[in-house]
Design an enzyme around this catalytic site. Structure first.
Site, PDB file in Angstrom:
ATOM      1  N   ASP A  12       0.803  -1.214   0.000  1.00 39.22           N
ATOM      2  CA  ASP A  12       0.000   0.000   0.000  1.00 39.22           C
ATOM      3  C   ASP A  12       0.842   1.272   0.000  1.00 39.22           C
ATOM      4  O   ASP A  12       0.466   2.294   0.571  1.00 39.22           O
ATOM      5  CB  ASP A  12      -0.969   0.016   1.204  1.00 39.22           C
ATOM      6  CG  ASP A  12      -1.868  -1.204   1.200  1.00 39.22           C
ATOM      7  OD1 ASP A  12      -2.219  -1.668   0.098  1.00 39.22           O
ATOM      8  OD2 ASP A  12      -2.206  -1.692   2.296  1.00 39.22           O
ATOM      9  N   LYS A  15       1.786   2.266  -5.015  1.00 38.42           N
ATOM     10  CA  LYS A  15       2.422   1.773  -6.249  1.00 38.42           C
ATOM     11  C   LYS A  15       1.505   1.989  -7.453  1.00 38.42           C
ATOM     12  O   LYS A  15       1.950   2.412  -8.517  1.00 38.42           O
ATOM     13  CB  LYS A  15       2.709   0.263  -6.137  1.00 38.42           C
ATOM     14  CG  LYS A  15       3.643  -0.117  -5.015  1.00 38.42           C
ATOM     15  CD  LYS A  15       3.754  -1.623  -4.878  1.00 38.42           C
ATOM     16  CE  LYS A  15       2.499  -2.316  -4.369  1.00 38.42           C
ATOM     17  NZ  LYS A  15       2.102  -2.006  -3.009  1.00 38.42           N
ATOM     18  N   GLY A  39      -4.474  -4.309  -3.825  1.00 35.51           N
ATOM     19  CA  GLY A  39      -5.493  -3.276  -3.988  1.00 35.51           C
ATOM     20  C   GLY A  39      -4.757  -2.024  -4.415  1.00 35.51           C
ATOM     21  O   GLY A  39      -4.119  -1.361  -3.589  1.00 35.51           O
ATOM     22  N   GLN A 221       1.956  -5.962  -3.385  1.00 31.61           N
ATOM     23  CA  GLN A 221       2.436  -6.086  -1.994  1.00 31.61           C
ATOM     24  C   GLN A 221       3.727  -5.268  -1.827  1.00 31.61           C
ATOM     25  O   GLN A 221       3.911  -4.310  -2.557  1.00 31.61           O
ATOM     26  CB  GLN A 221       2.653  -7.567  -1.605  1.00 31.61           C
ATOM     27  CG  GLN A 221       1.354  -8.375  -1.490  1.00 31.61           C
ATOM     28  CD  GLN A 221       0.800  -8.831  -2.820  1.00 31.61           C
ATOM     29  OE1 GLN A 221       1.502  -9.412  -3.619  1.00 31.61           O
ATOM     30  NE2 GLN A 221      -0.478  -8.571  -3.059  1.00 31.61           N
TER      31      GLN A 221
HETATM   32  P1  GDP Z   1      -0.849   0.372  -3.527  1.00 30.17           P
HETATM   33  O1  GDP Z   1      -1.433  -0.919  -3.081  1.00 30.17           O
HETATM   34  O2  GDP Z   1       0.611   0.447  -3.278  1.00 30.17           O
HETATM   35  O3  GDP Z   1      -1.181   0.705  -4.955  1.00 30.17           O
HETATM   36  O4  GDP Z   1      -1.528   1.507  -2.617  1.00 30.17           O
HETATM   37  P2  GDP Z   1      -3.074   1.613  -2.200  1.00 30.17           P
HETATM   38  O5  GDP Z   1      -3.855   2.050  -3.385  1.00 30.17           O
HETATM   39  O6  GDP Z   1      -3.524   0.388  -1.509  1.00 30.17           O
HETATM   40  O7  GDP Z   1      -3.006   2.723  -1.093  1.00 30.17           O
HETATM   41  C1  GDP Z   1      -2.597   4.033  -1.363  1.00 30.17           C
HETATM   42  C2  GDP Z   1      -3.747   5.005  -0.989  1.00 30.17           C
HETATM   43  O8  GDP Z   1      -3.242   6.308  -0.881  1.00 30.17           O
HETATM   44  C3  GDP Z   1      -4.843   5.074  -2.019  1.00 30.17           C
HETATM   45  O9  GDP Z   1      -6.059   5.332  -1.370  1.00 30.17           O
HETATM   46  C4  GDP Z   1      -4.430   6.269  -2.890  1.00 30.17           C
HETATM   47  O10 GDP Z   1      -5.513   6.905  -3.541  1.00 30.17           O
HETATM   48  C5  GDP Z   1      -3.847   7.185  -1.843  1.00 30.17           C
HETATM   49  N1  GDP Z   1      -2.739   8.024  -2.314  1.00 30.17           N
HETATM   50  C6  GDP Z   1      -1.811   7.749  -3.268  1.00 30.17           C
HETATM   51  N2  GDP Z   1      -0.880   8.730  -3.319  1.00 30.17           N
HETATM   52  C7  GDP Z   1      -1.232   9.636  -2.387  1.00 30.17           C
HETATM   53  C8  GDP Z   1      -0.642  10.860  -1.943  1.00 30.17           C
HETATM   54  O11 GDP Z   1       0.411  11.304  -2.393  1.00 30.17           O
HETATM   55  N3  GDP Z   1      -1.288  11.522  -0.943  1.00 30.17           N
HETATM   56  C9  GDP Z   1      -2.436  11.061  -0.380  1.00 30.17           C
HETATM   57  N4  GDP Z   1      -2.989  11.776   0.588  1.00 30.17           N
HETATM   58  N5  GDP Z   1      -3.014   9.909  -0.776  1.00 30.17           N
HETATM   59  C10 GDP Z   1      -2.403   9.205  -1.747  1.00 30.17           C
HETATM   60  P1  IMO Z   2      -0.898  -4.125  -2.282  1.00 29.38           P
HETATM   61  O1  IMO Z   2      -0.464  -4.658  -3.642  1.00 29.38           O
HETATM   62  C1  IMO Z   2      -0.889  -4.632   2.036  1.00 29.38           C
HETATM   63  C2  IMO Z   2      -0.832  -8.762   3.544  1.00 29.38           C
HETATM   64  C3  IMO Z   2      -2.062  -9.237   4.286  1.00 29.38           C
HETATM   65  C4  IMO Z   2      -1.428 -10.237   5.239  1.00 29.38           C
HETATM   66  C5  IMO Z   2      -0.332 -10.874   4.390  1.00 29.38           C
HETATM   67  C6  IMO Z   2      -0.742 -12.190   3.733  1.00 29.38           C
HETATM   68  O2  IMO Z   2      -2.185  -3.411  -2.305  1.00 29.38           O
HETATM   69  O3  IMO Z   2       0.228  -3.379  -1.657  1.00 29.38           O
HETATM   70  P2  IMO Z   2      -2.291 -12.767   1.648  1.00 29.38           P
HETATM   71  O4  IMO Z   2      -3.732 -12.457   1.398  1.00 29.38           O
HETATM   72  O5  IMO Z   2      -1.365 -12.214   0.627  1.00 29.38           O
HETATM   73  O6  IMO Z   2      -2.057 -14.219   1.910  1.00 29.38           O
HETATM   74  O7  IMO Z   2      -1.979 -12.018   3.046  1.00 29.38           O
HETATM   75  O8  IMO Z   2      -0.015  -9.919   3.384  1.00 29.38           O
HETATM   76  N1  IMO Z   2      -1.100  -8.218   2.190  1.00 29.38           N
HETATM   77  C7  IMO Z   2      -1.069  -6.917   1.886  1.00 29.38           C
HETATM   78  N2  IMO Z   2      -0.889  -5.826   2.672  1.00 29.38           N
HETATM   79  N3  IMO Z   2      -1.048  -4.481   0.715  1.00 29.38           N
HETATM   80  C8  IMO Z   2      -1.202  -5.558  -0.094  1.00 29.38           C
HETATM   81  O9  IMO Z   2      -1.208  -5.461  -1.440  1.00 29.38           O
HETATM   82  C9  IMO Z   2      -1.258  -6.848   0.496  1.00 29.38           C
HETATM   83  N4  IMO Z   2      -1.425  -8.092   0.006  1.00 29.38           N
HETATM   84  C10 IMO Z   2      -1.322  -8.919   1.053  1.00 29.38           C
HETATM   85  O10 IMO Z   2      -2.686  -8.174   4.946  1.00 29.38           O
HETATM   86  O11 IMO Z   2      -0.796  -9.578   6.302  1.00 29.38           O
HETATM   87 MG    MG Z   3      -2.901  -1.605  -1.799  1.00 31.57          MG
END
Ligand code: GDP
Ligand code: IMO
Ligand code: MG
Length: 420
Positions: A12, A15, A39, A221
């Site tokens: 998260d 990316k 996600g 991840q």
């Molecule tokens: P990923 O899994 O690495 O693609 O990240 P996620 O999408 O799970 O989580 C990142 C969250 O932060 C999402 O809700 C994005 O919309 C939000 N986001 C991304 N870049 C920024 C930023 O620079 N500032 C803020 N406030 N939110 C951001």
């Molecule tokens: P993105 O791509 C954050 C975590 C789960 C759990 C562990 C194992 O959005 O960064 P799994 O379902 O993979 O067997 O869970 O890994 N986990 C993540 N945490 N972002 C993710 O993906 C994750 N995908 C799995 O919360 O601790």
């Molecule tokens: Mg994510």
């Protein structure tokens, strides 16, 4: 040439947001590991979209996207996501491709994941069946996308894998057996759905490469969730690091150019496991609230803490990061002072890198420095406009990691990315 984007923390790191931005520089965007546990949030024209399985280049109509051999394809997620994107941006045929080597997630994988979590309190997984689908792959029982098109092989493999999984869930959880015929029927429907997208991914990538196309690999991840180099056993079940892109897609090492390491200006984690700089009190709540830190896949509140340089050093090293991308920088707006862990203390010894064992990591004491806070107007369009303390915070990270920060994200929207 091919470049790679990886997360340097526990996932998260934003990316998806970075890949959506940088995808404009590439012809082909590839998801190389994991499955619908990811996600990846993209905000475009005030619309928020969360991708779990498809590469984050799908919102750019002129780009091709590939799901490579090492990815787990969950039929339900695939159909749902493709249908959603098609409704937003038109047909994906000719833009989305899936390697016939990719492995299917089957209903008993998700069921066992959920049972493990609820009955035994697993690692806090996303319940997408990831560990169990990869287990069956390594057990040489998996059904791969290509098998869908050979009725004889499909039936034989499905019988074997269903029998194996039915025995496990009966023995471990007293769960009634899954009906092989019902799964087969659903897979037959799915095979028609996925057919237009299926290719030999290895041939596809190599042909693209030979034609001089630029390729971007998108990690899911984060490094600290890698099956071997992460905080085992509180990890996911694939290689999330840059070399995972090679293994899971069939691209050789000499084709790799840049490695973008994406990290938040602080750090979060969902699920269980050690977290040295975690803030359980008011600071953690503040970061969660300001950063809207709730899981994109499960909605769970994310655990929040201060930036941890020992972890970043380790991740940058393992991935061979060439470019750093700092995200959610705006979340630090107004927080004063900002704490950063520069090392760990364990049993009287100071270390600049994390220990290999998650058990030891539970016991390290972060050594903090405090950095003065800053304010941002959020109208900044380039690095030079940032507050002096903001620049100092970034330079401090660069000095510590001996790497340049090349991009700074100050908001989720595509244009809120400063280039340094
Ligand atoms: P990923 O899994 O690495 O693609 O990240 P996620 O999408 O799970 O989580 C990142 C969250 O932060 C999402 O809700 C994005 O919309 C939000 N986001 C991304 N870049 C920024 C930023 O620079 N500032 C803020 N406030 N939110 C951001
Ligand atoms: P993105 O791509 C954050 C975590 C789960 C759990 C562990 C194992 O959005 O960064 P799994 O379902 O993979 O067997 O869970 O890994 N986990 C993540 N945490 N972002 C993710 O993906 C994750 N995908 C799995 O919360 O601790
Ligand atoms: Mg994510």
């Amino acid at each position: 040439m091919a470049d790679i984007v990886v997360g340097l923390q526990w996932g998260d790191e934003a990316k998806g947001r970075f890949v959506d931005f940088i995808a404009k520089e590439y012809d082909l965007i590839c998801r190389f590991q994991g499955g619908a546990n990811a996600g990846h949030t993209i905000v475009k024209d005030n619309n928020k979209l969360v991708l779990h399985l498809l590469p984050s280049g799908v919102l750019r109509p002129d780009k091709k996207n590939l799901i490579t051999a090492g990815v787990l394809v969950d039929p339900d997620s695939f159909m749902k996501e493709v249908t959603e994107i098609v409704s937003i941006s038109g047909s994906l045929e000719g833009r989305l491709f899936v390697d016939e080597r990719a492995t299917l997630v089957l209903p008993f994988h998700k069921e066992e994941d959920a049972l493990e979590e609820s009955a035994r309190g697993g690692v806090g997984s996303t319940r997408q069946g990831i560990a169990y689908a990869y287990r069956d792959l390594y057990q040489r029982l998996a059904i791969r996308v290509g098998d869908l098109f050979d009725p004889k092989i499909l039936k034989r493999r499905l019988k074997d894998i269903t029998e194996f999984n039915n025995q496990i869930i009966a023995a471990r959880f007293g769960h009634p057996p899954f009906d092989y015929k019902e799964i087969l029927n659903n897979l037959e429907i799915f095979s028609d759905f996925i057919k237009p997208y299926v290719v030999d991914g290895v041939e596809f990538i190599h042909l693209a490469e030979r034609e001089g196309k630029s390729i971007l690999f998108e990690g899911a991840q984060g490094t600290l969730l890698d099956i071997i180099y992460g905080t085992y056993p509180y990890v996911t079940s694939s290689h999330t690091i840059s070399s995972g892109a090679l293994v899971f897609s069939g691209i050789p090492p000499q084709k790799i150019g840049k490695v973008y390491g994406v990290f938040k200006a602080y750090i979060t984690r969902v699920g269980k496991g050690p977290f040295p700089t975690e803030e359980k009190g008011k600071w953690g709540e503040l970061l969660r609230e300001k950063g809207s830190e709730f899981g994109s896949t499960t909605g769970r509140p994310r655990r929040c803490g201060w930036l941890d340089l020992p972890l970043l050093r380790y991740s940058a090293m393992i991935n061979g990061v060439t470019h750093l991308v700092i995200t959610k920088f705006d979340v630090l707006n107004g927080i004063d002072p900002i704490k950063v862990a520069t090392g760990y203390e364990l049993n009287g010894r100071v270390s600049e890198l994390p220990p290999a064992s998650a058990e030891l990591m539970e016991h390290v004491e972060p050594i903090y420095v405090e950095k003065p806070g800053f304010t941002l107007s959020l109208k900044e369009k380039n690095y030079g406009e940032l507050h002096d303390n903001a620049k100092k915070y970034i330079e401090f990270i660069e000095e510590n990691l001996q790497l340049s920060v090349n991009y700074i994200s100050i908001g989720p929207e595509r244009e809120k990315l400063l280039i340094k």
